[in-house]
Design a protein around this motif. Structure first.
Motif, short mmCIF file in Angstrom:
data_model
loop_
_atom_site.label_atom_id
_atom_site.label_comp_id
_atom_site.label_asym_id
_atom_site.label_seq_id
_atom_site.Cartn_x
_atom_site.Cartn_y
_atom_site.Cartn_z
N VAL A 102 5.93 -21.00 5.06
CA VAL A 102 7.08 -20.68 6.29
C VAL A 102 8.21 -20.24 5.55
O VAL A 102 8.72 -19.62 6.36
N ALA A 103 8.33 -19.64 3.90
CA ALA A 103 9.33 -18.57 3.45
C ALA A 103 8.53 -16.92 4.19
O ALA A 103 9.96 -16.31 4.67
N ALA A 104 7.65 -17.01 4.37
CA ALA A 104 7.42 -15.70 4.98
C ALA A 104 7.29 -15.29 5.95
O ALA A 104 7.34 -14.95 6.59
N ARG A 120 3.91 -7.52 8.13
CA ARG A 120 3.42 -8.08 8.92
C ARG A 120 2.04 -8.63 8.94
O ARG A 120 2.01 -9.38 8.70
N ARG A 121 1.51 -7.21 8.18
CA ARG A 121 0.39 -7.67 7.42
C ARG A 121 0.15 -7.99 6.31
O ARG A 121 -0.96 -8.73 6.04
N GLY A 122 1.34 -8.36 5.59
CA GLY A 122 1.18 -9.57 4.37
C GLY A 122 1.89 -10.79 4.72
O GLY A 122 2.04 -11.18 3.71
N SER A 123 2.13 -11.16 6.13
CA SER A 123 2.49 -12.11 6.03
C SER A 123 1.55 -12.88 7.32
O SER A 123 1.32 -14.18 7.51
N ALA A 124 0.74 -11.78 7.45
CA ALA A 124 0.02 -12.51 8.17
C ALA A 124 -1.00 -13.75 7.80
O ALA A 124 -1.42 -14.80 9.20
N TRP A 125 -1.33 -13.71 6.81
CA TRP A 125 -1.76 -15.10 6.18
C TRP A 125 -1.27 -16.13 6.16
O TRP A 125 -1.55 -17.14 6.20
N ALA A 126 0.25 -15.94 6.18
CA ALA A 126 0.57 -17.91 6.50
C ALA A 126 1.01 -17.86 7.94
O ALA A 126 -0.08 -19.36 8.01
N ASP A 127 0.41 -17.42 8.85
CA ASP A 127 0.09 -18.05 10.32
C ASP A 127 -1.85 -18.02 10.28
O ASP A 127 -1.88 -19.20 10.61
N ASP A 128 -2.20 -17.58 9.51
CA ASP A 128 -3.91 -18.34 9.43
C ASP A 128 -3.50 -19.21 9.00
O ASP A 128 -4.22 -20.23 9.82
N TYR A 129 -3.00 -19.64 7.75
CA TYR A 129 -3.30 -21.14 6.86
C TYR A 129 -2.56 -21.58 8.01
O TYR A 129 -2.97 -22.88 7.63
#
Length: 168
Positions: A102-104, A120-129
């Motif tokens: 959520v923070a990302a 954008r690349r560094g926070s893509a994991w948050a969307d995938d999560y």
């Protein structure tokens, strides 16, 4: 509904911590990251001008709003699977990667349309999560016993049939 992440989670997500958040939360004014940190951690701001404190207070409100919006965004993924358990217990949330995700997402949204590619690349994991939580391929942790079902389908289990096909 409370936000799934705190200001401290947001600080951890920001590469340059409080300084970066000060730039993102008060783009129209010059805000010192140390003042934002002071107010964000409940410190005494009496050495600062009232105008600077007002800017920092408004910036903290923007940061909290970004966290609230990102939490509501996460709810759209969580609701299909966890609707019977919502609102989620604080222990379940804190024991998972949900606060960091959520923070990302909140940090990415603070950049508006000018999100740097590395963020954008560094926070893509948050969307995938969040997608994984919704699909049931990712769990919130030990207390998570909910299993997602695909829309329009139901999986059931039954004992094997005792019918004897040979004598039929």
């Amino acid at each position: 509904m409370a936000a799934y992440a705190t200001i401290n989670d947001l600080v951890s997500a920001a590469t340059n911590g409080w300084t970066e958040l000060a730039q993102r939360a008060a783009p129209e004014a010059v805000l010192d990251g140390s003042l934002l940190q002071l107010l964000g951690t409940g410190g005494d701001a009496s050495d600062w001008t009232p105008e600077a404190v007002a800017v920092a207070t408004a910036a903290l409100a923007r940061l909290q709003d970004a966290l609230d919006r990102a939490s509501r965004h996460a709810d759209t993924y969580l609701f299909p699977r966890y609707r019977l358990r919502m609102p989620l217990s604080q222990d379940l949330v804190e024991g998972s990667s949900l606060p960091a995700a959520v923070a990302a997402i909140a940090l990415k949204r603070l950049y508006g349309t000018s999100v740097p590619e590395d963020l954008r690349r560094g926070s893509a994991w948050a969307d995938d999560y969040l997608v994984g939580l919704s699909k049931g391929t990712v769990s919130l942790g030990g207390g998570d016993s909910d299993v997602a079902q695909p829309p329009g389908r139901m999986v059931t289990r039954a004992p094997s049939s005792a019918f004897d096909w040979k004598s039929y």
